[in-house]
Design a protein around this motif. Structure first.
Motif, PDB file in Angstrom:
ATOM      1  N   GLY A  25       0.937  -0.963   0.092  1.00 47.82           N
ATOM      2  CA  GLY A  25       0.172   0.200   0.279  1.00 47.82           C
ATOM      3  C   GLY A  25       1.115   1.080   0.844  1.00 47.82           C
ATOM      4  N   LEU A  26       2.162   1.462   0.079  1.00 53.73           N
ATOM      5  CA  LEU A  26       3.388   2.369   0.285  1.00 53.73           C
ATOM      6  C   LEU A  26       2.905   2.927  -0.972  1.00 53.73           C
ATOM      7  CD1 LEU A  26       4.811   4.535   1.139  1.00 53.73           C
ATOM      8  CD2 LEU A  26       6.910   3.189   1.675  1.00 53.73           C
ATOM      9  N   GLN A  27       2.735   4.086  -1.540  1.00 52.09           N
ATOM     10  CA  GLN A  27       2.978   4.690  -2.667  1.00 52.09           C
ATOM     11  C   GLN A  27       4.491   5.577  -3.210  1.00 52.09           C
ATOM     12  OE1 GLN A  27      -1.660   5.981  -2.176  1.00 52.09           O
ATOM     13  NE2 GLN A  27      -2.035   5.524  -4.210  1.00 52.09           N
ATOM     14  N   SER A  28       4.524   6.242  -2.193  1.00 52.15           N
ATOM     15  CA  SER A  28       5.776   7.062  -2.268  1.00 52.15           C
ATOM     16  C   SER A  28       5.782   7.570  -1.283  1.00 52.15           C
ATOM     17  CB  SER A  28       5.488   8.211  -3.118  1.00 52.15           C
ATOM     18  OG  SER A  28       4.667   9.274  -2.154  1.00 52.15           O
ATOM     19  N   LEU A  29       8.120   7.488  -0.786  1.00 53.34           N
ATOM     20  CA  LEU A  29       8.114   8.293   0.262  1.00 53.34           C
ATOM     21  C   LEU A  29       8.934   9.132  -0.004  1.00 53.34           C
ATOM     22  CD1 LEU A  29       9.809   7.232   2.753  1.00 53.34           C
ATOM     23  CD2 LEU A  29      11.481   5.696   1.704  1.00 53.34           C
ATOM     24  N   LEU A  30       8.764  10.232   1.237  1.00 57.37           N
ATOM     25  CA  LEU A  30       9.041  11.630   0.964  1.00 57.37           C
ATOM     26  C   LEU A  30       9.829  11.921   2.401  1.00 57.37           C
ATOM     27  CD1 LEU A  30       5.591  11.516  -0.244  1.00 57.37           C
ATOM     28  CD2 LEU A  30       6.043  14.440   0.365  1.00 57.37           C
ATOM     29  N   LEU A  31      11.291  12.385   3.048  1.00 55.33           N
ATOM     30  CA  LEU A  31      12.118  12.449   3.411  1.00 55.33           C
ATOM     31  C   LEU A  31      12.483  14.066   3.386  1.00 55.33           C
ATOM     32  CD1 LEU A  31      14.186   9.436   2.634  1.00 55.33           C
ATOM     33  CD2 LEU A  31      12.210   9.933   4.283  1.00 55.33           C
ATOM     34  N   GLU A  32      11.979  14.143   4.555  1.00 53.97           N
ATOM     35  CA  GLU A  32      12.852  16.173   4.909  1.00 53.97           C
ATOM     36  C   GLU A  32      14.265  15.793   5.836  1.00 53.97           C
ATOM     37  OE1 GLU A  32      11.123  19.668   7.449  1.00 53.97           O
ATOM     38  OE2 GLU A  32      10.040  18.351   7.173  1.00 53.97           O
ATOM     39  N   ASN A  33      15.127  16.056   5.035  1.00 49.09           N
ATOM     40  CA  ASN A  33      16.030  16.715   6.564  1.00 49.09           C
ATOM     41  C   ASN A  33      16.560  14.856   6.876  1.00 49.09           C
ATOM     42  OD1 ASN A  33      17.036  19.268   5.088  1.00 49.09           O
ATOM     43  ND2 ASN A  33      15.727  19.858   6.474  1.00 49.09           N
ATOM     44  N   ALA A  34      16.423  13.754   6.280  1.00 51.27           N
ATOM     45  CA  ALA A  34      16.959  12.579   6.955  1.00 51.27           C
ATOM     46  C   ALA A  34      17.495  11.835   6.622  1.00 51.27           C
ATOM     47  CB  ALA A  34      15.614  11.866   6.561  1.00 51.27           C
ATOM     48  N   HIS A  35      18.517  11.533   7.262  1.00 53.78           N
ATOM     49  CA  HIS A  35      19.833  10.567   7.580  1.00 53.78           C
ATOM     50  C   HIS A  35      19.321   9.390   6.209  1.00 53.78           C
ATOM     51  CE1 HIS A  35      24.200   9.668   6.869  1.00 53.78           C
ATOM     52  NE2 HIS A  35      24.107  10.378   7.911  1.00 53.78           N
ATOM     53  N   PRO A  36      20.696   8.702   5.726  1.00 49.87           N
ATOM     54  CA  PRO A  36      20.190   7.000   5.200  1.00 49.87           C
ATOM     55  C   PRO A  36      21.137   6.011   5.806  1.00 49.87           C
ATOM     56  CG  PRO A  36      21.886   8.384   3.372  1.00 49.87           C
ATOM     57  CD  PRO A  36      21.071   9.658   4.371  1.00 49.87           C
ATOM     58  N   GLY A  37      22.548   7.042   6.762  1.00 48.53           N
ATOM     59  CA  GLY A  37      22.404   5.875   7.454  1.00 48.53           C
ATOM     60  C   GLY A  37      23.766   6.030   6.717  1.00 48.53           C
TER      61      GLY A  37
END
Length: 248
Positions: free
Chosen positions: A91-103
């Protein structure tokens, strides 16, 4: 046509109410803001480990009968959103990240971050929250804040519980997070990365991700680390345009 649903995950020290100014600008979107464990109206961290978060979020979606949705996370909320997306939830259609670290991909970086987070966690656990926050908001990532904005944030964030914050900080430290840069390169999930022009650290992160991942859209807005607080109008316009692409 039904409204698209956007799940909103705030950052460390925040609350679901942080998103209200942005949500008010998006009446055509069903914005669902959640209090993360250890924050707001969910004061007790119900996560024994960071790996427990996907199950926690899936439970929140199930309780609300949400089956098709987009996911937006800010800072800590963005890291948790990224972890959740990597489990390939239905059900997840898209991902929006605001100033987030990928790791982090360096053992030395992980060790340094673990030490830094342990230091802050001890302070949150032992000291008066306003005193800790006065120092917290002096960190370089918050350099765009005015003295008045710092004072207001300290007053707002002092409504939290120091011990709950300390536990959440330890359990969800960036040092404990997997490195999702490889996943980002291979996923087919549409991704939008929002960064602030004045947030040099995360602007650099966003530029590096966009340079190596053509499917990721990078948008840089005027502002610093917390864009939905500083520039909700600009951020709402970007989100509206992004979600409109999924209606066709």
């Amino acid at each position: 046509m039904s409204k698209p649903t956007l799940i909103l995950l705030h950052g460390f020290l925040g609350a679901a109410s942080d998103w209200q100014p942005l949500g008010d600008l998006l009446p055509e979107i069903n914005c669902v803001a959640l209090d993360l464990p250890g924050h707001g109206h969910a004061p007790n961290p119900r996560l024994r480990h960071m790996a427990d978060f996907p199950a926690w979020l899936q439970q929140q979606l199930t309780l609300r009968d949400i089956r098709q949705y987009h996911l937006l996370g800010y800072s800590l909320g963005g890291r948790l959103a990224l972890q959740f997306a990597a489990t390939h939830p239905a059900g997840l259609q898209s991902l929006l990240l605001e100033n987030a670290h990928p790791g982090l991909n360096s053992p030395a970086e992980r060790q340094n971050r673990a030490k830094a987070d342990a230091h802050w966690a001890r302070r949150f656990y032992r000291e008066a929250l306003p005193d800790v926050l006065a120092d917290w908001y002096q960190q370089p990532v918050f350099s765009d804040l005015s003295p008045q904005e710092r004072t207001l944030l300290i007053a707002e964030r002092s409504q939290n519980t120091g011990r709950s914050l300390a536990r959440m900080l330890c359990r969800c430290s960036l040092a404990r997070q997997a490195d999702y840069q490889g996943w980002i390169k291979t996923t087919s999930l549409p991704m939008l990365y929002l960064c602030g022009e004045q947030d040099l650290k995360f602007r650099t992160v966003g530029e590096q991700l966009a340079a190596t991942n053509p499917q990721l859209q990078l948008t840089c807005l005027a502002g610093g680390h917390n864009l939905h607080r500083a520039t909700p109008d600009s951020m709402a316009a970007v989100i509206r345009q992004w979600l409109n692409a999924f209606t066709f």
